[in-house]
Design a protein around this motif. Structure first.
Motif, PDB file in Angstrom:
ATOM      1  N   TRP A 262       0.831  -1.204   0.000  1.00  0.00           N
ATOM      2  CA  TRP A 262       0.000   0.000   0.000  1.00  0.00           C
ATOM      3  C   TRP A 262       0.868   1.258   0.000  1.00  0.00           C
ATOM      4  O   TRP A 262       0.622   2.187  -0.777  1.00  0.00           O
ATOM      5  CB  TRP A 262      -0.924  -0.026   1.221  1.00  0.00           C
ATOM      6  CG  TRP A 262      -1.793   1.195   1.312  1.00  0.00           C
ATOM      7  CD1 TRP A 262      -2.960   1.435   0.653  1.00  0.00           C
ATOM      8  CD2 TRP A 262      -1.536   2.364   2.110  1.00  0.00           C
ATOM      9  NE1 TRP A 262      -3.463   2.681   0.981  1.00  0.00           N
ATOM     10  CE2 TRP A 262      -2.606   3.275   1.876  1.00  0.00           C
ATOM     11  CE3 TRP A 262      -0.523   2.738   2.988  1.00  0.00           C
ATOM     12  CZ2 TRP A 262      -2.675   4.523   2.501  1.00  0.00           C
ATOM     13  CZ3 TRP A 262      -0.594   3.972   3.613  1.00  0.00           C
ATOM     14  CH2 TRP A 262      -1.649   4.853   3.367  1.00  0.00           C
ATOM     15  N   LEU A 263       1.893   1.281   0.842  1.00  0.00           N
ATOM     16  CA  LEU A 263       2.797   2.428   0.889  1.00  0.00           C
ATOM     17  C   LEU A 263       3.497   2.635  -0.457  1.00  0.00           C
ATOM     18  O   LEU A 263       3.690   3.774  -0.895  1.00  0.00           O
ATOM     19  CB  LEU A 263       3.850   2.232   1.985  1.00  0.00           C
ATOM     20  CG  LEU A 263       3.371   2.401   3.427  1.00  0.00           C
ATOM     21  CD1 LEU A 263       4.423   1.863   4.399  1.00  0.00           C
ATOM     22  CD2 LEU A 263       3.048   3.856   3.742  1.00  0.00           C
ATOM     23  N   ASN A 265       2.422   2.314  -3.296  1.00  0.00           N
ATOM     24  CA  ASN A 265       1.533   2.918  -4.286  1.00  0.00           C
ATOM     25  C   ASN A 265       0.968   4.272  -3.852  1.00  0.00           C
ATOM     26  O   ASN A 265       0.138   4.843  -4.553  1.00  0.00           O
ATOM     27  CB  ASN A 265       0.382   1.954  -4.590  1.00  0.00           C
ATOM     28  CG  ASN A 265       0.851   0.722  -5.340  1.00  0.00           C
ATOM     29  OD1 ASN A 265       1.451   0.822  -6.406  1.00  0.00           O
ATOM     30  ND2 ASN A 265       0.618  -0.455  -4.775  1.00  0.00           N
ATOM     31  N   HIS A 266       1.436   4.769  -2.696  1.00  0.00           N
ATOM     32  CA  HIS A 266       0.918   6.056  -2.231  1.00  0.00           C
ATOM     33  C   HIS A 266       1.703   7.188  -2.885  1.00  0.00           C
ATOM     34  O   HIS A 266       2.929   7.166  -2.929  1.00  0.00           O
ATOM     35  CB  HIS A 266       1.024   6.162  -0.707  1.00  0.00           C
ATOM     36  CG  HIS A 266       0.202   7.283  -0.145  1.00  0.00           C
ATOM     37  ND1 HIS A 266       0.582   8.614  -0.225  1.00  0.00           N
ATOM     38  CD2 HIS A 266      -1.003   7.280   0.494  1.00  0.00           C
ATOM     39  CE1 HIS A 266      -0.334   9.368   0.333  1.00  0.00           C
ATOM     40  NE2 HIS A 266      -1.314   8.596   0.786  1.00  0.00           N
ATOM     41  N   LYS A 268       2.531  10.115  -1.965  1.00  0.00           N
ATOM     42  CA  LYS A 268       3.453  10.881  -1.121  1.00  0.00           C
ATOM     43  C   LYS A 268       4.616  10.047  -0.573  1.00  0.00           C
ATOM     44  O   LYS A 268       5.439  10.575   0.165  1.00  0.00           O
ATOM     45  CB  LYS A 268       2.688  11.531   0.041  1.00  0.00           C
ATOM     46  CG  LYS A 268       1.777  12.674  -0.384  1.00  0.00           C
ATOM     47  CD  LYS A 268       1.228  13.422   0.814  1.00  0.00           C
ATOM     48  CE  LYS A 268       0.369  14.595   0.362  1.00  0.00           C
ATOM     49  NZ  LYS A 268      -0.189  15.338   1.522  1.00  0.00           N
ATOM     50  N   VAL A 269       4.658   8.782  -0.938  1.00  0.00           N
ATOM     51  CA  VAL A 269       5.738   7.894  -0.489  1.00  0.00           C
ATOM     52  C   VAL A 269       6.687   7.660  -1.648  1.00  0.00           C
ATOM     53  O   VAL A 269       6.289   7.184  -2.713  1.00  0.00           O
ATOM     54  CB  VAL A 269       5.178   6.555   0.038  1.00  0.00           C
ATOM     55  CG1 VAL A 269       6.321   5.605   0.393  1.00  0.00           C
ATOM     56  CG2 VAL A 269       4.289   6.796   1.256  1.00  0.00           C
ATOM     57  N   THR A 306       5.559  16.511   5.190  1.00  0.00           N
ATOM     58  CA  THR A 306       4.691  15.330   5.164  1.00  0.00           C
ATOM     59  C   THR A 306       5.003  14.412   6.336  1.00  0.00           C
ATOM     60  O   THR A 306       4.087  13.871   6.980  1.00  0.00           O
ATOM     61  CB  THR A 306       4.856  14.565   3.833  1.00  0.00           C
ATOM     62  OG1 THR A 306       4.454  15.405   2.755  1.00  0.00           O
ATOM     63  CG2 THR A 306       4.013  13.297   3.821  1.00  0.00           C
ATOM     64  N   ILE A 369      -4.385   0.982   7.525  1.00  0.00           N
ATOM     65  CA  ILE A 369      -4.318   1.702   6.264  1.00  0.00           C
ATOM     66  C   ILE A 369      -5.163   2.970   6.293  1.00  0.00           C
ATOM     67  O   ILE A 369      -4.743   4.042   5.823  1.00  0.00           O
ATOM     68  CB  ILE A 369      -4.729   0.773   5.100  1.00  0.00           C
ATOM     69  CG1 ILE A 369      -3.608  -0.263   4.838  1.00  0.00           C
ATOM     70  CG2 ILE A 369      -5.025   1.575   3.830  1.00  0.00           C
ATOM     71  CD1 ILE A 369      -3.970  -1.346   3.846  1.00  0.00           C
ATOM     72  N   GLY A 373      -3.572   6.570   5.927  1.00  0.00           N
ATOM     73  CA  GLY A 373      -4.100   7.323   4.790  1.00  0.00           C
ATOM     74  C   GLY A 373      -4.544   8.714   5.185  1.00  0.00           C
ATOM     75  O   GLY A 373      -4.235   9.714   4.527  1.00  0.00           O
ATOM     76  N   LEU A 376      -1.420  10.836   6.146  1.00  0.00           N
ATOM     77  CA  LEU A 376      -0.632  11.284   4.998  1.00  0.00           C
ATOM     78  C   LEU A 376      -1.364  12.375   4.216  1.00  0.00           C
ATOM     79  O   LEU A 376      -0.742  13.234   3.590  1.00  0.00           O
ATOM     80  CB  LEU A 376      -0.306  10.115   4.083  1.00  0.00           C
ATOM     81  CG  LEU A 376       0.872   9.219   4.505  1.00  0.00           C
ATOM     82  CD1 LEU A 376       0.871   7.916   3.727  1.00  0.00           C
ATOM     83  CD2 LEU A 376       2.196   9.950   4.319  1.00  0.00           C
TER      84      LEU A 376
END
Length: 377
Positions: A262-263, A265-266, A268-269, A306, A369, A373, A376
């Motif tokens: 998941w991270l 595909n974020h 801001k990561v 962030t 998550i 979420g 972030l």
């Protein structure tokens, strides 16, 4: 016996007339001698205590070691370990190292006349390059804290044996449930038992596990002389924590794999450091030498703002130091675990204002998550 069963039954002691299924807490400082020259096997709790003895037995069994020694903290264990070395000795050490160990080596061990070469131990050629006649040991973390570098333990063991060096492995992140360095050639294994072995963020402890009785004898002399043995009550807490090690590690790893993806595909990561991702450079070595990937994730976000926002806005995930408990914890290495590492050295390793580290717990993954979420943004 399967390791998951050993976690539950490995510390049982059926010699007690009560039939208690749990090991008693022997909250005693001293023990009566039956007569002159006679002993029950216990004299004074700094030397040994029946409750501590049981947790040491289970940890030795889990790591397939000759012996295990329990200390009041992980750093007490490493400090005692360094008493094996003397003025003029040299160690080769992983350059990405837990901040407390870095502090000990730089501010205490160097003062005491021991020298170090800090190298990327995932590169065997770098290790070989730094061996000299004064070298006595190779000290590795794998995966490392916090950048998750993976070292091939068997390959480094071969180098150590060819050069008559001790191989010391910090196995805190993967625990004996997922990785057994002694089987891969390590001579001494270190654990911060505070972390996964305890599993509940409620006690401090450390362990040294030895391959041989000879090393055990040397370390037991240091252990009783320096006096940082684990207390009876904390020993009992460790026994209780280890009983659920297997199910905790499995659930935490399951969550970590989902969270790492998941991270990744974020928006801001920017980078995710998790050894269970096939894109991780140590993925194949991890599959070769371990039975799992664990649940430690480091990641970089796009800006310092962030990172600060995330730490301020998390609700379920707890902004706290340490790792390995059932609760998910998020840490800011540059201000916490690695605050004492010089800025230039820290940033050269990638430990900057955008790096965060997560110890994934056993909560519902969807709740984790959702929380990350919203934090972030």
């Amino acid at each position: 016996m399967d390791i998951s069963t050993l976690c539950i039954h490995g510390a049982e002691d059926h010699t007690h007339c009560t039939g208690s299924i749990t090991v008693p807490i022997y909250q005693a400082a001293t023990f009566v001698h039956p007569g002159v020259g006679e002993s029950t096997g216990y004299d004074y709790s700094r030397l040994q205590n029946p409750t501590r003895e049981q947790v040491e037995k289970i940890v030795a069994k889990l790591e397939n070691g000759a012996d295990a020694l329990a200390f009041s903290t992980g750093m007490a264990a490493v400090t005692a370990l360094m008493e094996l070395f003397k003025i003029g000795d040299h160690l080769i050490v992983s350059d990405d190292l837990y901040g407390g160990t870095h502090r000990l080596f730089h501010h205490i061990s160097m003062k005491n006349g021991i020298s170090f070469s800090f190298v990327d131990t995932s590169d065997s050629s770098e290790v070989i390059k730094h061996i000299k006649k004064e070298t006595k040991a190779i000290y590795i973390e794998t995966p490392t804290n916090p950048m998750m570098q993976v070292t091939d333990i068997a390959a480094i063991s071969k180098i150590a044996k060819e050069n008559n060096l001790l191989l010391i492995v910090d196995n805190t992140f993967l625990t004996p449930y997922f990785q057994n360095p002694i089987q891969l050639g390590a001579d001494i294994v270190i654990h911060s038992g505070t972390k996964y072995l305890s599993g509940h963020n409620d006690t401090l402890s450390g362990f040294l596990v030895t391959r041989t009785e000879e090393l055990s004898e040397k370390l037991r002399f240091i252990h009783k002389t320096t006096g940082a043995g684990l207390s009876p009550f904390d020993s009992w807490l460790m026994i209780r924590g280890i009983k659920t090690l297997a199910i905790r590690m499995e659930k935490q790893q399951e969550n970590a794999i989902l969270l790492a993806n998941w991270l990744s595909n974020h928006p801001k990561v920017q980078s995710v450091y998790y050894v269970g991702l096939p894109t991780h450079p140590g993925y194949e070595i991890s599959k070769k030498q371990a039975r799992g990937f664990g649940s430690m994730i480091s990641f970089k976000v796009d800006t310092e703002e962030t990172a600060v926002q995330l730490l301020s806005k998390v609700k379920l995930v707890l902004y706290a130091e340490s790792l390995g408990g059932v609760e998910t914890l998020i840490t800011y290495p540059m201000l916490q675990t690695h605050a004492d590492v010089p800025k230039e050295e820290r940033e050269a390793k990638g430990i900057d204002e955008r790096l965060l580290r997560i110890s994934v717990g056993i909560e519902n993954i969807n709740d984790l998550i959702v929380d990350l979420g919203q934090a972030l943004g």
